[in-house]
Design an enzyme around this catalytic site. Structure first.
Site, PDB file in Angstrom:
ATOM      1  N   CYS A   3     -17.141 -40.970 -16.103  1.00 46.57           N
ATOM      2  CA  CYS A   3     -17.016 -41.444 -14.719  1.00 46.57           C
ATOM      3  C   CYS A   3     -15.961 -42.544 -14.579  1.00 46.57           C
ATOM      4  O   CYS A   3     -14.784 -42.289 -14.738  1.00 46.57           O
ATOM      5  CB  CYS A   3     -18.381 -41.870 -14.174  1.00 46.57           C
ATOM      6  SG  CYS A   3     -18.362 -42.089 -12.379  1.00 46.57           S
ATOM      7  N   HIS A  47     -21.485 -36.780 -14.740  1.00 54.66           N
ATOM      8  CA  HIS A  47     -22.372 -37.540 -15.618  1.00 54.66           C
ATOM      9  C   HIS A  47     -23.161 -36.582 -16.508  1.00 54.66           C
ATOM     10  O   HIS A  47     -24.201 -36.076 -16.090  1.00 54.66           O
ATOM     11  CB  HIS A  47     -23.346 -38.373 -14.778  1.00 54.66           C
ATOM     12  CG  HIS A  47     -22.675 -39.511 -14.089  1.00 54.66           C
ATOM     13  ND1 HIS A  47     -22.564 -40.760 -14.667  1.00 54.66           N
ATOM     14  CD2 HIS A  47     -22.036 -39.588 -12.906  1.00 54.66           C
ATOM     15  CE1 HIS A  47     -21.893 -41.554 -13.851  1.00 54.66           C
ATOM     16  NE2 HIS A  47     -21.565 -40.872 -12.779  1.00 54.66           N
ATOM     17  N   GLU A  50     -25.054 -37.292 -18.869  1.00 52.99           N
ATOM     18  CA  GLU A  50     -26.380 -37.872 -19.131  1.00 52.99           C
ATOM     19  C   GLU A  50     -27.357 -37.647 -17.981  1.00 52.99           C
ATOM     20  O   GLU A  50     -28.545 -37.923 -18.101  1.00 52.99           O
ATOM     21  CB  GLU A  50     -26.234 -39.366 -19.461  1.00 52.99           C
ATOM     22  CG  GLU A  50     -25.980 -40.306 -18.282  1.00 52.99           C
ATOM     23  CD  GLU A  50     -24.538 -40.334 -17.763  1.00 52.99           C
ATOM     24  OE1 GLU A  50     -23.739 -39.454 -18.125  1.00 52.99           O
ATOM     25  OE2 GLU A  50     -24.223 -41.243 -16.972  1.00 52.99           O
TER      26      GLU A  50
END
Lengths: 257, 225
Positions: free
Chosen positions: B85, B203, B205
């Site tokens: 990001c 993202h 994650e």
């Protein structure tokens, strides 16, 4: 249009338990927030929203701990709201693993707080929650005002104007709850959803009133919402997230399957 | 085999917990450190350079704490580096955010605002009339098209969905660096790859099974492609 419309199960958490009130009063136990989050993660929910409804009165350490536990095993976005009043509260929740924080009463009390928060942490993690109630009489042009303190306190502020102002101040998303519909299972207030969705440049999450899967479809198609939030239809096992997505997909809505 | 160490660079901008949790999940035997200690970063086997928030504060903190040099060193070192990001945006020369911010300049190119792009504006205005809204931030699950074969895409469907939340996008001068693209009013770059460095706008994650697969590929990657 490749961006999927999101389905967001919402956990209202009171003293460490998921609860669901009918119009914020009658509370029903729906389980442990970590277990409930895990279940929605496995079902393919697009995000999870965690609202600490006791935050105004209780110790927030429990919430931070619960958020940490959820974030350690749920790999989808997590929004945390309830009692976010200072930049330090936001920092604490982001550090605990929240991706976004939802600000409600504090924004009404001090609108500049939203500006400071967006400036500090970026608009993408600042959600402004708006609790709207219809205040126009039948037959009049519909008009909604914002209410705080779980719908108990009127502010006299026009909901659409407020949403626009909040996005000007840097809110990256609006979580719109109809206080007339919340807990009723009669469907979203599509009028206010559409009005705010068209007025603001940021995504709008529709909330309050979902009783069946057609309500989710209506929120997106008639209300223009970018995401739909629901609690009890998922908590009490009436529908699963995959069922909801399949239903929406069959009606032409782009979803992540 | 000795336990591998993965360093997540902590420059005080919050939410590194998610990245660390996801890495621990895919590499239960690894030691995952969230750290500001440059020696620990230098001795790690792989490095994650995350980022959230506004670019001015991020780059400001990166410079103030001397991580600009640390990140440059890690990128030079040949060990696998994953930027996420704002971590990706910070690698460019300049961002349009916060009135214009000079970034670290590892890659030629800029970071642009969706709403300033005329083609995006046209798509948004056309969309409004048909009831389709292109909101900014670009927030949610979008499809990622692989621009190249890369070890980090292994096992991930071309066009699989990842979670995005950003208002600015990266525009590299060198098209050959683009590893992935998405479409949101415009086609834009969502992943860059050069030697041992992979950078993603989305993202991983927070991207459920596709994201965990990408992270799992990263913790097994030898840094070459």
């Amino acid at each position: 249009m490749p961006l999927a419309k999101r389905i967001i199960p919402c956990l209202d958490v009171d003293q460490g338990r998921v609860v669901k009130g009918v119009q914020f009063v009658d509370i029903r136990d729906a389980g442990d927030p970590v277990e409930v989050s895990r279940r929605y993660n496995e079902q393919g929910a697009d995000e999870i929203t965690f609202l600490d409804i006791t935050a105004s009165h209780e110790d927030r350490a429990t919430t931070v701990h619960t958020v940490e536990k959820i974030a350690a095993e749920v790999f989808i976005p997590l929004t945390v709201g309830g009692g976010i009043r200072e930049l330090a509260d936001i920092r604490k929740m982001l550090n605990a693993g929240a991706d976004k924080v939802s600000i409600n009463s504090a924004a009404v009390k001090e609108p500049e707080f939203v500006k400071a928060a967006a400036d500090k942490f970026g608009a993408q993690c600042i959600v402004v929650a708006i609790d709207a109630k219809c205040v126009s009489a039948e037959g009049e042009t519909p008009r909604w005002e914002i209410f705080t303190h779980g719908g108990r306190k009127s502010t006299g502020i026009d909901a659409v104007e407020w949403a626009v102002r909040m996005t000007d101040y840097g809110a990256g998303e609006i979580l719109l709850t109809s206080m007339d519909r919340d807990g009723t299972k009669n469907g979203f207030d599509l009028g206010v959803t559409r009005a705010i969705s068209e007025a603001v440049p940021v995504p709008v999450i529709a909330s309050g009133g979902v009783g069946n899967l057609q309500h989710l479809v209506d929120g997106v198609i008639k209300g223009g919402a970018d995401a739909v939030l629901a609690a009890s239809i998922f908590h009490f096992g009436e529908y699963s997230v995959p069922q909801a997505k399949e239903f929406m997909r069959e009606r032409g809505i782009e979803v992540r399957l | 085999m000795s336990k591998q160490r993965i360093a997540v660079i902590d420059y005080g901008m919050g939410n590194l917990h998610s990245a660390a949790s996801a890495l621990r999940h895919v590499a239960p035997d690894a030691e995952v450190l969230v750290t500001a200690d440059k020696a620990a970063i230098a001795s790690a086997d792989r490095v994650v350079f995350p980022g959230v928030g506004a670019i001015r504060d991020c780059v400001g903190e990166i410079r103030r704490l001397g991580f600009d040099k640390a990140v440059a060193q890690e990128m030079e070192s040949g060990k696998p580096v994953l930027c996420i990001c704002i971590g990706m945006q910070a690698l460019m020369q300049r961002s349009e955010e916060n009135g214009g911010v000079d970034c670290l300049g590892h890659f030629q190119g800029s970071v642009e605002f969706f709403s300033s792009n005329p083609q995006f504006q046209a798509a948004r205005d056309e969309g409004s009339s048909s009831g389709e809204h292109l909101k900014v931030p670009h927030m949610g699950w979008n499809q990622v098209q692989h621009a190249i074969d890369h070890p980090l895409w292994q096992g991930i469907e071309n066009g699989g969905r990842f979670y995005f939340v950003h208002s600015y996008y990266v525009q590299p001068q060198d098209e050959s660096l683009v590893a992935g693209r998405a479409h949101y009013g415009i086609d834009f770059c969502v992943a860059l790859a050069q030697k041992n460095v992979f950078a993603a706008q989305f993202h991983p994650e927070k991207s459920h099974s596709n994201g965990l697969q990408l992270l799992s590929n990263f913790v097994r990657w030898n840094g070459q492609f």
